[in-house]
Design a protein around this motif. Sequence first.
Motif, short mmCIF file in Angstrom:
data_model
loop_
_atom_site.label_atom_id
_atom_site.label_comp_id
_atom_site.label_asym_id
_atom_site.label_seq_id
_atom_site.Cartn_x
_atom_site.Cartn_y
_atom_site.Cartn_z
N GLU A 135 38.93 46.38 43.88
CA GLU A 135 39.66 45.34 43.14
C GLU A 135 40.58 44.55 44.07
O GLU A 135 40.73 43.34 43.92
N PHE A 177 39.89 35.13 37.27
CA PHE A 177 39.12 36.34 37.54
C PHE A 177 39.86 37.58 37.07
O PHE A 177 39.25 38.64 36.89
N THR A 234 38.41 39.10 33.96
CA THR A 234 37.29 40.04 34.08
C THR A 234 37.79 41.47 34.23
O THR A 234 37.33 42.39 33.52
N GLN A 277 37.30 44.53 31.34
CA GLN A 277 36.46 45.70 31.61
C GLN A 277 37.27 46.98 31.70
O GLN A 277 36.81 48.06 31.31
N GLY A 325 42.06 38.07 28.38
CA GLY A 325 41.39 39.31 28.80
C GLY A 325 41.49 40.39 27.74
O GLY A 325 40.54 41.15 27.51
N ARG A 362 31.08 47.92 28.55
CA ARG A 362 31.61 47.33 29.78
C ARG A 362 30.83 46.09 30.17
O ARG A 362 31.42 45.09 30.60
N ASP A 363 29.51 46.12 30.01
CA ASP A 363 28.68 44.97 30.36
C ASP A 363 29.02 43.76 29.49
O ASP A 363 29.08 42.62 29.98
N VAL A 421 32.25 42.31 30.83
CA VAL A 421 32.09 41.61 32.11
C VAL A 421 31.41 40.28 31.91
O VAL A 421 31.86 39.24 32.43
N TRP A 422 30.30 40.26 31.16
CA TRP A 422 29.57 39.00 30.99
C TRP A 422 30.37 37.98 30.20
O TRP A 422 30.34 36.78 30.51
N ALA A 427 33.66 37.79 30.11
CA ALA A 427 34.73 37.34 30.98
C ALA A 427 34.21 36.39 32.06
O ALA A 427 34.84 35.39 32.39
N VAL A 428 33.03 36.71 32.62
CA VAL A 428 32.44 35.85 33.64
C VAL A 428 32.09 34.49 33.06
O VAL A 428 32.34 33.44 33.67
N THR A 464 35.31 32.58 32.54
CA THR A 464 35.87 32.13 33.81
C THR A 464 35.08 30.98 34.41
O THR A 464 35.66 29.99 34.88
#
Length: 394
Positions: A21, A213, A216, A220, A297, A307-308, A311-312, A314-315, A318
Motif C-alpha cells: 500500500e 485511489f 479503492t 476493499q 470509500g 472484495r472484487d 475493488v472494481w 472503486a476503480v 476513480t
Amino acid sequence: MLRPLYIAFLDLKRFLLNPGELAFSIALPVLLFALMYGAFGGGDASFHATAHVVDLDGGEYGRELISRLDGMDEISVRERTLEDAKGALERSAILTAVVIPEGFSDALEAGEPTNIVFKQRGYGGETGQIVAAIVSGVALEMGGEAQARRIVHEDLSNQGVAEVEIDTVFDRRLALSRLDPAVSVEVRGLDEAEGANLLNRLMPGVTVMFLMFAVTMGAQTLVEERRIGTLERLMTTRLGINQLFAGKFLAGTLRATLQAVILLALGFSALRVGDASDFAQLIAFSILVAAAVSAVGLVIGAAARTRDQAVWAAVFFTMFMTIFGGTFFAVADGPLAVIARFTINHYAIEAMEAILSSGASLSGEVVGLGVMIGVTVVGLVVARTLFKVSEGGR
C-alpha cells in the motif's frame, strides 16, 4: 470520544507498515513527481558536446574556425590527427569527426569553393548531428564574411584605398555587427508563463487523482475486515457501531491527508509553484477532499459484498472521476464539460488551481468547499445506512 481516534490511528499504523500500500499510495506518486520535476523543474537544460576536429589545413581560416567553435558555450573542441580520428571512429569511441581539408584557407582567400568534411559512424548520433549543424553554420558564416571582405577589397582598391585601411574598417564593422546582431535567438523554457500555467493545473490534478485511489483501499479494507470477522470482534468490546464507523471514516481521511501532505510538500519544494500561504490553504482544502473520498470509500465498502466488487466499483469511480474531471487539462465546453460538473475532481482541481495560479483565497472557493462538504455529508449518511459489521448481520 477517543475510541474512533484509536481505530483511525490503528488503521493508519497498519497502512504505514504495509509495503504494498505504501508503494502504491506514496512511492508511486513520488516517482511521478520526480518525472514532473525532470520535465518542469528547470535546471541547466542547455546543449553541450565535444567537437572532434582534424585540422589538415593549418591556415588562418582553419584556425579561425577552431577558435570560434571553442569559444561557443555549446561546444568544446578536441583536436585530433586524422589517424587518431579514424581509429576512434572504428572503435565507436566517437561517432563524428570534423575534418578541415587542406587548402581550406587558401580557397576562402581566393574565393574558390571549398568544404568541411564530416566523418561519421552510422548517422553520427543525435549529438553528432547537432555538432555538424553548428560547425556548418559557423563555416558558412566565415565563408560569407570572406566573400564580403573580398568584394569590398575589389571595389575599394580600384578607388585607391589602401588594403590595410580596408581591412581595419571591415574588421571594426564586423566586430560591431557581432556585438549587436540583426537577428537574436531567445530560448524560452517551460518555466515561463505557459509552463507555469500547465504545472499549476497538473500538480493539483495528480494530487487529487491519487487521493481518489484512497477510495479503492478504503473500500476493499472494509469488505475484507467484515469478511474475516474483524469488525464483529471489535463489537465485542465497549466500542459502539457508530464509534467504529467514525473510526473507519477518520482512518480513510487521515490516510488520504497523509498522501496529500507528502505530494504537495514535494511539489512545492521541488517545483516551486507557490508560497507558504498557498501551501497551507491547499493542505486545508486537501483535508476536505480526503474526507469526501473517504466517505465515498465507505459507501462502496458498505455496499459491496465481496472484495472484487469493492475493488472494481472503486476503480470505476476513480477512473470516471479522473478521466472526465479534467485531471490533466481543463474542459471548457461541450458534452465533456457537462459531465465534468458531476465529478469531484472538477471542483477540487478548479479550486486548487485558482489558489496556485491566481492567488485566490480558500474562503473565496465557495463552490469547491460546498461540493466537498456536501459529498462528505451525503456519503456518510448513505454509508452509515448500509454499514454492517458482519456479512449477514447488522
